[in-house]
Design a protein around this motif. Structure first.
Motif, PDB file in Angstrom:
ATOM      1  N   ALA A   1       0.828  -1.205   0.000  1.00  0.00           N
ATOM      2  CA  ALA A   1       0.000   0.000   0.000  1.00  0.00           C
ATOM      3  C   ALA A   1       0.865   1.259   0.000  1.00  0.00           C
ATOM      4  N   LEU A   2       2.168   1.090   0.233  1.00  0.00           N
ATOM      5  CA  LEU A   2       3.068   2.242   0.200  1.00  0.00           C
ATOM      6  C   LEU A   2       3.407   2.652  -1.231  1.00  0.00           C
ATOM      7  N   LEU A   3       3.016   1.807  -2.166  1.00  0.00           N
ATOM      8  CA  LEU A   3       3.309   2.117  -3.564  1.00  0.00           C
ATOM      9  C   LEU A   3       2.149   2.876  -4.178  1.00  0.00           C
ATOM     10  N   ASN A   4       2.451   3.736  -5.122  1.00  0.00           N
ATOM     11  CA  ASN A   4       1.364   4.387  -5.845  1.00  0.00           C
ATOM     12  C   ASN A   4       0.922   3.489  -7.009  1.00  0.00           C
ATOM     13  N   ARG A   5      -0.110   3.922  -7.688  1.00  0.00           N
ATOM     14  CA  ARG A   5      -0.695   3.059  -8.728  1.00  0.00           C
ATOM     15  C   ARG A   5       0.301   2.712  -9.819  1.00  0.00           C
ATOM     16  N   ARG A   6       1.088   3.716 -10.186  1.00  0.00           N
ATOM     17  CA  ARG A   6       2.054   3.512 -11.252  1.00  0.00           C
ATOM     18  C   ARG A   6       3.107   2.476 -10.838  1.00  0.00           C
ATOM     19  N   GLN A   7       3.508   2.558  -9.591  1.00  0.00           N
ATOM     20  CA  GLN A   7       4.523   1.623  -9.102  1.00  0.00           C
ATOM     21  C   GLN A   7       3.967   0.207  -9.002  1.00  0.00           C
ATOM     22  N   ARG A   8       2.715   0.115  -8.553  1.00  0.00           N
ATOM     23  CA  ARG A   8       2.107  -1.220  -8.452  1.00  0.00           C
ATOM     24  C   ARG A   8       1.937  -1.840  -9.826  1.00  0.00           C
ATOM     25  N   ARG A   9       1.562  -1.004 -10.787  1.00  0.00           N
ATOM     26  CA  ARG A   9       1.389  -1.515 -12.145  1.00  0.00           C
ATOM     27  C   ARG A   9       2.739  -2.000 -12.687  1.00  0.00           C
ATOM     28  N   LEU A  10       3.759  -1.245 -12.424  1.00  0.00           N
ATOM     29  CA  LEU A  10       5.106  -1.583 -12.881  1.00  0.00           C
ATOM     30  C   LEU A  10       5.537  -2.959 -12.365  1.00  0.00           C
ATOM     31  N   ILE A  11       5.206  -3.215 -11.112  1.00  0.00           N
ATOM     32  CA  ILE A  11       5.577  -4.494 -10.507  1.00  0.00           C
ATOM     33  C   ILE A  11       4.722  -5.621 -11.065  1.00  0.00           C
ATOM     34  N   ARG A  12       3.428  -5.314 -11.265  1.00  0.00           N
ATOM     35  CA  ARG A  12       2.520  -6.320 -11.810  1.00  0.00           C
ATOM     36  C   ARG A  12       2.930  -6.707 -13.221  1.00  0.00           C
ATOM     37  N   GLN A  13       3.391  -5.707 -13.975  1.00  0.00           N
ATOM     38  CA  GLN A  13       3.725  -5.967 -15.372  1.00  0.00           C
ATOM     39  C   GLN A  13       5.074  -6.650 -15.556  1.00  0.00           C
ATOM     40  N   ASN A  14       5.849  -6.739 -14.495  1.00  0.00           N
ATOM     41  CA  ASN A  14       7.176  -7.364 -14.613  1.00  0.00           C
ATOM     42  C   ASN A  14       7.340  -8.454 -13.568  1.00  0.00           C
ATOM     43  N   PRO A  15       6.670  -9.586 -13.802  1.00  0.00           N
ATOM     44  CA  PRO A  15       6.706 -10.644 -12.788  1.00  0.00           C
ATOM     45  C   PRO A  15       8.139 -11.039 -12.421  1.00  0.00           C
ATOM     46  N   GLY A  16       8.368 -11.155 -11.135  1.00  0.00           N
ATOM     47  CA  GLY A  16       9.689 -11.533 -10.655  1.00  0.00           C
ATOM     48  C   GLY A  16      10.503 -10.341 -10.174  1.00  0.00           C
ATOM     49  N   VAL A  17      10.043  -9.134 -10.520  1.00  0.00           N
ATOM     50  CA  VAL A  17      10.868  -7.963 -10.238  1.00  0.00           C
ATOM     51  C   VAL A  17      10.838  -7.555  -8.761  1.00  0.00           C
ATOM     52  N   LEU A  18       9.761  -7.949  -8.080  1.00  0.00           N
ATOM     53  CA  LEU A  18       9.605  -7.491  -6.702  1.00  0.00           C
ATOM     54  C   LEU A  18      10.757  -7.951  -5.807  1.00  0.00           C
ATOM     55  N   SER A  19      11.164  -9.204  -5.967  1.00  0.00           N
ATOM     56  CA  SER A  19      12.245  -9.673  -5.101  1.00  0.00           C
ATOM     57  C   SER A  19      13.564  -8.981  -5.444  1.00  0.00           C
ATOM     58  N   SER A  20      13.734  -8.579  -6.709  1.00  0.00           N
ATOM     59  CA  SER A  20      14.941  -7.821  -7.052  1.00  0.00           C
ATOM     60  C   SER A  20      14.930  -6.445  -6.400  1.00  0.00           C
ATOM     61  N   ILE A  21      13.753  -5.823  -6.383  1.00  0.00           N
ATOM     62  CA  ILE A  21      13.659  -4.496  -5.774  1.00  0.00           C
ATOM     63  C   ILE A  21      14.022  -4.587  -4.295  1.00  0.00           C
ATOM     64  N   VAL A  22      13.427  -5.576  -3.629  1.00  0.00           N
ATOM     65  CA  VAL A  22      13.671  -5.717  -2.198  1.00  0.00           C
ATOM     66  C   VAL A  22      15.152  -6.024  -1.942  1.00  0.00           C
ATOM     67  N   ALA A  23      15.718  -6.913  -2.752  1.00  0.00           N
ATOM     68  CA  ALA A  23      17.137  -7.239  -2.578  1.00  0.00           C
ATOM     69  C   ALA A  23      18.013  -6.012  -2.853  1.00  0.00           C
ATOM     70  N   GLY A  24      17.652  -5.247  -3.870  1.00  0.00           N
ATOM     71  CA  GLY A  24      18.421  -4.045  -4.205  1.00  0.00           C
ATOM     72  C   GLY A  24      18.379  -3.029  -3.078  1.00  0.00           C
ATOM     73  N   LEU A  25      17.210  -2.886  -2.469  1.00  0.00           N
ATOM     74  CA  LEU A  25      17.080  -1.960  -1.346  1.00  0.00           C
ATOM     75  C   LEU A  25      17.889  -2.428  -0.146  1.00  0.00           C
ATOM     76  N   GLN A  26      17.845  -3.739   0.098  1.00  0.00           N
ATOM     77  CA  GLN A  26      18.602  -4.265   1.244  1.00  0.00           C
ATOM     78  C   GLN A  26      20.092  -4.006   1.063  1.00  0.00           C
ATOM     79  N   THR A  27      20.589  -4.244  -0.139  1.00  0.00           N
ATOM     80  CA  THR A  27      22.010  -4.003  -0.392  1.00  0.00           C
ATOM     81  C   THR A  27      22.328  -2.513  -0.258  1.00  0.00           C
TER      82      THR A  27
END
Ligand SMILES: *[C@@H]1O[C@H](CO)[C@@H](O)[C@H](O)[C@H]1NC(C)=O
Ligand SMILES: *[C@@H]1O[C@H](CO)[C@@H](O)[C@H](O)[C@H]1NC(C)=O
Length: 374
Positions: A61-87
């Motif tokens: 819910a912290l994401l805006n609509r555009r960001q949620r759509r971006l993640i929905r349209q690129n399956p698999g990307v969410l774990s990369s985002i989280v890993a990138g943020l952690q690093t």
């Protein structure tokens, strides 16, 4: 206003101008997407589901609509985002481990706390390293095949060299960059100084990642002869990127908001830039380049806890009593003093090798003195 500013010297001027131009407060959406690092699960099925399921995890819910759509349209990307943020957070904490501000994070949705809504160098670093981290992780994940919508970058042009050719799998820097721009920049809104500064620093992070791309090669041919090589482009480790960004933190430029039509906006630089753009606070400095970090507000001292700036203070921080640098007790504790604390440490010692094959050691206890700020 302007007269006062000129009398007060560059540093104070930056603060005053900032107060005059930054507007009343930060847009609350600024950097909000960082909160998805707390997601209970970054499993890919979340991104595959239609509508409702995406919202099961409150972090989304912290994401805006555009960001949620971006993640929905690129399956698999969410774990990369989280890993990138952690690093990115690890790198930030590593680079600032010896300083008063040591990149503290919280468990709550506002990962970096109040500092995000300021406009100081520390704020600049956070924006740059997070957008760099996501770009880096996504570009790498493309080449590893974990994102459905991208692959290795095979588009490196030209025939190669006399003894090498392009082949193998390049990190998809173009996809990573575009993705990170969409995701990070879409959190920012407005057209004021803060907005331009955050976008500039986001881009500085990405430009720094890209500038570190290197050719990597593998030898073929008769063993050891290396008469023919296959090469691809590989991103540097994020440590290399954070080292560069830390240098840019130290050399960051203080900027002001410039508007075409204003006095300041009528010089040469503004004819290249858009109607609203950033200019160095000191007109004698050259305009910040794309990889430079920019800020518009003097950093707080970070000596004591301050709710407004989000400073935690240095009470209880470990310091180095024999260092005269920033990690030394004098500077880190802001002159308040420090106390010594003796800890006993058990270490393996007098190890002997027994044929064959094990090593036996004794336990030695020693005392280590550590110092903490009062
Ligand atoms: C403390 O500072 C001294 C002098 O700069 C340095 O030689 C030493 O390695 C530091 N100790 C630690 C634990 O960082
Ligand atoms: C050393 O300490 C470890 C962990 O406390 C223990 O398992 C081990 O038996 C000890 N070794 C000796 C030689 O006392």
């Amino acid at each position: 206003m302007r007269t006062i500013v000129l009398l007060m010297g560059a540093k104070a001027a930056c603060l005053l101008l900032a107060a005059a131009l930054a507007g009343t407060g930060a847009d609350v959406s600024s950097g909000r997407w960082w909160g998805i690092i707390n997601m209970a699960s970054s499993a890919n099925h979340l991104t595959n589901s239609k509508s409702g399921q995406m919202f099961l995890d409150p972090s989304l819910a912290l994401l805006n609509r555009r960001q949620r759509r971006l993640i929905r349209q690129n399956p698999g990307v969410l774990s990369s985002i989280v890993a990138g943020l952690q690093t990115a957070i690890k790198e930030c904490q590593w680079q600032f481990r010896n300083r008063r501000w040591n990149c503290p994070t919280t468990q709550g949705p506002a990962i970096f706390g109040k500092i995000v809504s300021r406009g100081c160098r520390e704020t600049a670093f956070i924006f740059a390293i997070t957008s760099a981290g996501v770009m880096h992780a996504v570009a790498r994940s493309c080449s590893e095949g974990t994102i459905e919508t991208c692959t290795c970058d095979h588009r490196w042009p030209g025939p190669g060299g006399p003894d090498w050719h392009w082949g193998g799998c390049s990190d998809n820097v173009e996809f990573g960059r575009a993705f990170s721009r969409e995701l990070a920049d879409s959190s920012e809104r407005g057209s004021d100084l803060r907005y331009l500064t955050n976008l500039h620093n986001n881009e500085a992070g990405r430009a720094t990642v890209e500038s570190g791309m290197r050719r990597e090669c593998k030898c073929h041919g008769m063993s050891g002869s290396c008469s023919l090589r296959t090469c691809w482009m590989r991103l540097p480790g994020l440590r290399t990127v954070s080292d560069l960004l830390k240098d840019r933190f130290d050399g960051a430029s203080c900027v002001v908001y410039a508007n075409r039509g204003s006095n300041r906006g009528s010089n040469r630089a503004s004819n290249r830039a858009g109607p609203h753009h950033l200019e160095p606070e000191d007109p004698a400095h050259k305009p910040p380049s794309v990889g430079d970090l920019v800020y518009f507000e003097k950093s707080p001292s970070f000596c004591s806890r301050n709710r407004k700036t989000g400073s935690l203070g240095t009470l209880g921080r470990s310091c180095n009593s024999s260092s005269a640098g920033l990690d030394g007790c004098e500077l880190l504790c802001c002159g308040r003093g420090y106390r010594a604390h003796a800890e006993s440490v058990v270490e393996r010692c007098h190890c002997t090798f027994h044929w064959c094959c094990h090593v036996s050691c004794l336990n030695c206890t020693s005392t280590r003195i550590s110092h903490q700020c009062l």
